[in-house]
Design a protein around this motif. Structure first.
Motif, PDB file in Angstrom:
ATOM      1  N   SER A 189      -0.227  17.978 -58.355  1.00  0.00           N
ATOM      2  CA  SER A 189      -0.818  17.265 -57.229  1.00  0.00           C
ATOM      3  C   SER A 189      -1.420  18.216 -56.202  1.00  0.00           C
ATOM      4  N   ASP A 190      -0.749  19.343 -55.966  1.00  0.00           N
ATOM      5  CA  ASP A 190      -1.156  20.246 -54.892  1.00  0.00           C
ATOM      6  C   ASP A 190      -2.180  21.302 -55.312  1.00  0.00           C
ATOM      7  N   TYR A 191      -2.107  21.743 -56.581  1.00  0.00           N
ATOM      8  CA  TYR A 191      -2.905  22.899 -56.983  1.00  0.00           C
ATOM      9  C   TYR A 191      -3.744  22.674 -58.239  1.00  0.00           C
ATOM     10  N   ALA A 192      -3.761  21.477 -58.745  1.00  0.00           N
ATOM     11  CA  ALA A 192      -4.546  21.183 -59.944  1.00  0.00           C
ATOM     12  C   ALA A 192      -5.221  19.823 -59.756  1.00  0.00           C
ATOM     13  N   GLY A 193      -5.568  19.187 -60.843  1.00  0.00           N
ATOM     14  CA  GLY A 193      -6.237  17.899 -60.795  1.00  0.00           C
ATOM     15  C   GLY A 193      -7.022  17.694 -62.077  1.00  0.00           C
ATOM     16  N   LEU A 194      -7.688  16.577 -62.165  1.00  0.00           N
ATOM     17  CA  LEU A 194      -8.414  16.186 -63.373  1.00  0.00           C
ATOM     18  C   LEU A 194      -9.915  16.355 -63.178  1.00  0.00           C
ATOM     19  N   LEU A 195     -10.571  16.960 -64.162  1.00  0.00           N
ATOM     20  CA  LEU A 195     -12.027  16.956 -64.234  1.00  0.00           C
ATOM     21  C   LEU A 195     -12.417  16.102 -65.442  1.00  0.00           C
ATOM     22  N   THR A 196     -13.019  14.974 -65.173  1.00  0.00           N
ATOM     23  CA  THR A 196     -13.449  14.085 -66.242  1.00  0.00           C
ATOM     24  C   THR A 196     -14.972  14.078 -66.295  1.00  0.00           C
ATOM     25  N   GLY A 197     -15.554  13.113 -66.993  1.00  0.00           N
ATOM     26  CA  GLY A 197     -17.003  13.054 -67.103  1.00  0.00           C
ATOM     27  C   GLY A 197     -17.426  11.914 -67.999  1.00  0.00           C
ATOM     28  N   PRO A 198     -18.716  11.746 -68.199  1.00  0.00           N
ATOM     29  CA  PRO A 198     -19.210  10.608 -68.974  1.00  0.00           C
ATOM     30  C   PRO A 198     -18.821  10.654 -70.443  1.00  0.00           C
ATOM     31  N   PHE A 199     -18.470  11.835 -70.954  1.00  0.00           N
ATOM     32  CA  PHE A 199     -18.078  11.962 -72.347  1.00  0.00           C
ATOM     33  C   PHE A 199     -16.612  12.351 -72.519  1.00  0.00           C
TER      34      PHE A 199
ATOM     35  N   THR B  69      -5.127   8.154 -64.539  1.00  0.00           N
ATOM     36  CA  THR B  69      -4.016   8.944 -65.072  1.00  0.00           C
ATOM     37  C   THR B  69      -3.674  10.104 -64.144  1.00  0.00           C
ATOM     38  N   ALA B  70      -4.643  10.563 -63.348  1.00  0.00           N
ATOM     39  CA  ALA B  70      -4.344  11.563 -62.321  1.00  0.00           C
ATOM     40  C   ALA B  70      -3.694  10.924 -61.112  1.00  0.00           C
ATOM     41  N   ILE B  71      -4.142   9.720 -60.770  1.00  0.00           N
ATOM     42  CA  ILE B  71      -3.567   9.000 -59.634  1.00  0.00           C
ATOM     43  C   ILE B  71      -2.071   8.771 -59.838  1.00  0.00           C
ATOM     44  N   GLU B  72      -1.654   8.593 -61.076  1.00  0.00           N
ATOM     45  CA  GLU B  72      -0.230   8.398 -61.373  1.00  0.00           C
ATOM     46  C   GLU B  72       0.622   9.554 -60.862  1.00  0.00           C
ATOM     47  N   PHE B  73       0.028  10.739 -60.770  1.00  0.00           N
ATOM     48  CA  PHE B  73       0.738  11.919 -60.271  1.00  0.00           C
ATOM     49  C   PHE B  73       0.310  12.274 -58.849  1.00  0.00           C
ATOM     50  N   ASN B  74      -0.326  11.324 -58.153  1.00  0.00           N
ATOM     51  CA  ASN B  74      -0.799  11.514 -56.785  1.00  0.00           C
ATOM     52  C   ASN B  74      -1.760  12.696 -56.689  1.00  0.00           C
ATOM     53  N   ALA B  75      -2.556  12.880 -57.749  1.00  0.00           N
ATOM     54  CA  ALA B  75      -3.470  14.019 -57.810  1.00  0.00           C
ATOM     55  C   ALA B  75      -4.915  13.576 -57.599  1.00  0.00           C
TER      56      ALA B  75
END
Length: 230
Positions: free
Chosen positions: A22-32, A39-45
């Motif tokens: 939550s504090d030092y990472a996160g998700l990078l998604t995209g159209p593909f 799924t990131a929100i589940e970890f408050n990220a």
């Protein structure tokens, strides 16, 4: 500084824990990419999204579908407006063509700095994040360091793409980046934990430690730079 990883959040959390994710990472998604920001929100990220223009390639329909699909999902840092790798002029044309659409959907936006951007006026008032793209010579040049400094002066989020080594993590911190991404962490998620000290340790100590470990191959990128501490 955040490591935004294009991989299912739970596969990163198992290595660094939910608090660090939550504090030092996160998700990078995209159209593909297919990774749902929820799924990131589940970890408050937090999460962000690329545009897929580099790989597999520019696809307006997929980009528009992504904008519709992710609309109103909270904790979005930014979504990258379409760009052309290594071509600032073409990137500016795409930016002007798309920025109105992104705004209508309510997203914070990222503008990609590509090779040759110093020849043009950067549309500072039209985006929230400066995303450092381009080839390696451009990414690690005095030109981009000056642009990065101006981005920080203006209060913009600063992101560096294709950051896959401790040296590049430290360089990104040294120029004031708020986040970075790299395909290495998608392929080797355990290294999100292994390289985390380069994000967390006070940067002078982290740099000295790294330089000590690399005595046989000097780290030219970070040897003489002024240091921010993000």
């Amino acid at each position: 500084m955040r490591n935004l990883v294009s991989r299912a959040p739970h596969s990163i959390v198992q290595y660094i824990g939910s608090n660090h994710y939550s504090d030092y990472a996160g998700l990078l998604t995209g159209p593909f990419a297919g990774y749902d920001p929820n799924t990131a929100i589940e970890f408050n990220a937090y999460w962000a999204a690329d545009n897929g223009c580099f790989l597999p390639g520019y696809n307006p329909n997929r980009i528009l579908s992504m904008l519709k699909r992710y609309q109103s999902i909270p904790k979005c840092l930014w979504i990258v407006v379409p760009d052309v790798v290594g071509d600032a002029a073409a990137t500016l044309q795409l930016f002007e063509a798309w920025i109105g659409t992104y705004r209508r959907y309510g997203y914070s936006t990222a503008f990609v700095a590509q090779n040759g951007i110093e020849q043009y006026r950067i549309p500072w008032d039209s985006f929230d994040c400066l995303f450092i793209g381009g080839d390696d010579e451009f990414k690690y040049s005095a030109v981009i360091r000056e642009i990065a400094s101006e981005a920080k002066r203006r209060g913009k989020w600063l992101h560096n793409g294709r950051v896959n080594t401790p040296e590049r993590i430290l360089y990104s911190r040294s120029i004031g980046c708020d986040s970075f991404d790299g395909t290495h962490f998608t392929r080797v998620p355990a290294d999100v934990a292994r390289y985390l000290p380069y994000q967390l340790t006070p940067i002078n100590i982290a740099r000295d430690t790294f330089m000590t470990h690399r005595k046989t191959r000097p780290a030219k990128l970070i040897a003489t730079l002024p240091l921010f501490d993000n």
